[in-house]
Design a protein around this motif. Structure first.
Motif, short mmCIF file in Angstrom:
data_model
loop_
_atom_site.label_atom_id
_atom_site.label_comp_id
_atom_site.label_asym_id
_atom_site.label_seq_id
_atom_site.Cartn_x
_atom_site.Cartn_y
_atom_site.Cartn_z
N GLU A 172 0.78 -1.14 0.07
CA GLU A 172 -0.15 -0.18 -0.01
C GLU A 172 1.00 1.15 -0.04
N LEU A 173 0.66 2.15 -0.85
CA LEU A 173 1.12 3.41 -0.93
C LEU A 173 0.58 4.58 -0.84
N GLU A 174 1.31 5.32 0.17
CA GLU A 174 0.53 6.66 0.47
C GLU A 174 0.75 7.68 -0.65
N PRO A 175 0.09 8.75 -0.76
CA PRO A 175 0.62 9.73 -1.93
C PRO A 175 1.97 10.34 -1.50
N GLY A 176 2.73 10.82 -2.38
CA GLY A 176 3.96 11.40 -1.97
C GLY A 176 5.21 10.62 -1.45
N THR A 177 4.80 9.11 -1.96
CA THR A 177 5.62 8.43 -1.10
C THR A 177 6.74 7.89 -2.04
N PHE A 178 7.90 7.71 -1.89
CA PHE A 178 9.16 7.00 -2.66
C PHE A 178 9.40 5.65 -2.41
N LEU A 179 9.04 4.73 -3.00
CA LEU A 179 9.20 3.16 -2.66
C LEU A 179 10.47 2.60 -3.52
N ALA A 180 11.29 2.22 -3.11
CA ALA A 180 12.17 1.36 -3.91
C ALA A 180 11.61 -0.33 -3.79
N VAL A 181 11.95 -0.90 -4.96
CA VAL A 181 11.82 -2.07 -5.17
C VAL A 181 13.19 -2.82 -5.57
N MET A 217 6.47 7.66 -6.23
CA MET A 217 7.50 7.25 -7.31
C MET A 217 7.79 5.66 -6.75
N ILE A 218 7.74 4.57 -7.67
CA ILE A 218 8.28 3.35 -7.39
C ILE A 218 9.40 3.18 -8.29
N LEU A 222 14.32 12.87 -10.51
CA LEU A 222 13.34 11.89 -10.05
C LEU A 222 13.16 12.29 -8.53
N LYS A 223 14.03 12.86 -8.05
CA LYS A 223 13.88 13.48 -6.29
C LYS A 223 12.97 14.42 -6.51
N GLU A 224 13.05 15.22 -7.32
CA GLU A 224 12.14 16.49 -7.48
C GLU A 224 10.82 16.20 -7.38
N LEU A 225 10.43 14.79 -7.78
CA LEU A 225 8.85 14.38 -7.97
C LEU A 225 8.41 14.57 -6.65
N LYS A 226 9.09 14.17 -5.66
CA LYS A 226 8.46 14.08 -4.25
C LYS A 226 8.08 15.41 -3.72
N THR A 227 8.85 16.41 -3.95
CA THR A 227 8.46 17.93 -3.69
C THR A 227 7.41 18.32 -4.56
N ALA A 241 5.90 14.66 -18.99
CA ALA A 241 5.05 15.52 -19.57
C ALA A 241 3.49 15.38 -19.17
N LEU A 242 3.31 14.22 -18.63
CA LEU A 242 1.85 13.74 -18.15
C LEU A 242 1.61 14.19 -16.61
N GLN A 243 2.65 14.46 -16.06
CA GLN A 243 2.36 14.64 -14.67
C GLN A 243 1.71 13.65 -13.90
N PRO A 244 2.02 12.52 -14.04
CA PRO A 244 1.05 11.33 -13.11
C PRO A 244 1.18 11.43 -11.77
N LYS A 245 0.31 11.09 -11.06
CA LYS A 245 0.34 11.05 -9.43
C LYS A 245 1.39 10.15 -9.20
N LEU A 246 1.69 8.83 -9.97
CA LEU A 246 2.54 7.93 -9.52
C LEU A 246 3.32 7.59 -10.76
N ILE A 247 4.77 7.89 -10.68
CA ILE A 247 5.53 7.38 -11.74
C ILE A 247 6.34 6.04 -11.17
N LEU A 248 6.52 5.10 -12.05
CA LEU A 248 7.22 3.83 -11.86
C LEU A 248 8.56 4.13 -12.94
N VAL A 249 9.59 3.91 -12.49
CA VAL A 249 10.72 4.12 -13.05
C VAL A 249 11.64 2.64 -12.84
N ASP A 250 11.79 2.08 -14.10
CA ASP A 250 12.47 0.47 -14.06
C ASP A 250 13.79 0.70 -14.47
N GLU A 251 14.86 0.63 -13.68
CA GLU A 251 16.27 0.75 -13.82
C GLU A 251 16.66 1.89 -14.43
N PRO A 252 16.15 3.40 -14.17
CA PRO A 252 16.28 4.47 -14.99
C PRO A 252 17.79 4.82 -14.96
#
Ligand SMILES: Nc1ncnc2c1ncn2[C@@H]1O[C@H](COP(=O)(O)OP(=O)(O)OP(=O)(O)O)[C@@H](O)[C@H]1O
Ligand SMILES: [Mg+2]
Length: 269
Positions: A28-37, A193-194, A183-188, A156-167
């Protein structure tokens, strides 16, 4: 109000494969969270990323985004508006024949005036250093430029959640630093982000970490806690930060060492 982002006992088996790609993942993810998998090659990171955005449908369990389920085709468009994915291989992202058409592609579905679309596209091209390449074919770009373009597409789409796979794979240190900063700016911005990777150093700023092995979650916690379990982390196929590896090899790892400054300080003690 519906919860922001939830995975309930999510499993996925590739058709015809005896192996489970992803097995009984809860999250479960709260808005504004940075999760690493974090996980080794073949552990199921990209499969999980595709499940999180609805490109794959779970063979069991549910993925819910603000209450919309990826299992329902009629709800997928709401999910695509909220969740964006930056694929592991940038070429998988590209659909258009020029860099600017590529960035405009998703924006054009957003009910904006052509002037507003132009503004968004120009701003993203500038943000990712692609303005001079706007008429180039996406496939003609260098590896780093392709990565910047795949990020611009989703940014460009400003999604609420961005998934980045080995960016950060295959990037030089300057490009890695630039992308890590963006990527860290997303949080601000209040976005979530996952980040999927096998490299702990990239995600030391994560709020939470989930480690997967053979498709299953084997550990959850804070990234710093992994520094004190070097043997186990290596056994999971996860890379420790280089300074942590040196400290561990020298036996000076009683307090966590993440970067060169901390390593030097530990050596002087
Ligand atoms: N299209 C597919 N068909 C069948 N099996 C697949 C397919 N894609 C992936 N798999 C299998 O699913 C498992 C998980 O693969 P996945 O690509 O999710 O791993 P990953 O953690 O992203 O690996 P990497 O770090 O190499 O990118 C692997 O055993 C892989 O062989
Ligand atoms: Mg992968």
């Amino acid at each position: 109000m519906a919860r922001f982002f939830v995975l309930e006992e999510v499993s996925y088996c590739y058709p015809g494969s005896a192996k489970t790609g992803v097995c009984q993942v809860n999250l479960e993810l709260e808005p504004g969270t940075f999760l690493a998998v974090l996980g080794a090659n073949g552990s199921g990171k990209s499969t999980l990323a595709r499940l999180c955005c609805g490109l794959l449908k779970p063979t069991a369990g549910r993925v819910l985004v603000e209450g919309y389920s990826t299992a329902n085709d009629e709800e997928l468009r709401y999910i695509y508006q909220r969740v964006g994915i930056v694929f592991q291989h940038p070429e998988d992202q590209f659909v258009a024949s020029t860099v600017e058409r590529e960035v405009a592609f998703g924006v054009e579905n957003q009910n904006l005036s052509s002037r507003a679309i132009r503004q968004v596209v120009d701003a993203e091209l500038a943000r990712f250093g692609l303005t001079a390449l706007k008429t180039a074919h996406p496939h003609s770009l260098s590896g780093g430029e392709k990565r910047f373009l795949s990020l611009a597409d989703v940014w460009a789409l400003q999604p609420k959640l961005i998934l980045v796979d080995e960016p950060l794979a295959m990037l030089d240190p300057g490009a890695r630093e630039r992308i890590a900063r963006l990527l860290k700016e997303l949080k601000t911005n209040g976005q979530s982000m996952i980040w999927f990777t096998h490299n702990l150093a990239e995600v030391m700023a994560a709020d939470q970490v989930l480690v997967i092995a053979a498709g299953r979650v084997v550990w959850r916690g804070q990234p710093a806690a992994l520094l004190a379990m070097a043997g186990q982390v290596r056994a999971w196929g996860i890379s420790l930060p280089p300074a942590t590896q040196v400290a561990s090899a020298l036996g000076i790892d009683r307090s966590p060492v993440v970067n060169v400054d901390e390593l030097v300080a530990a050596l002087w003690k």
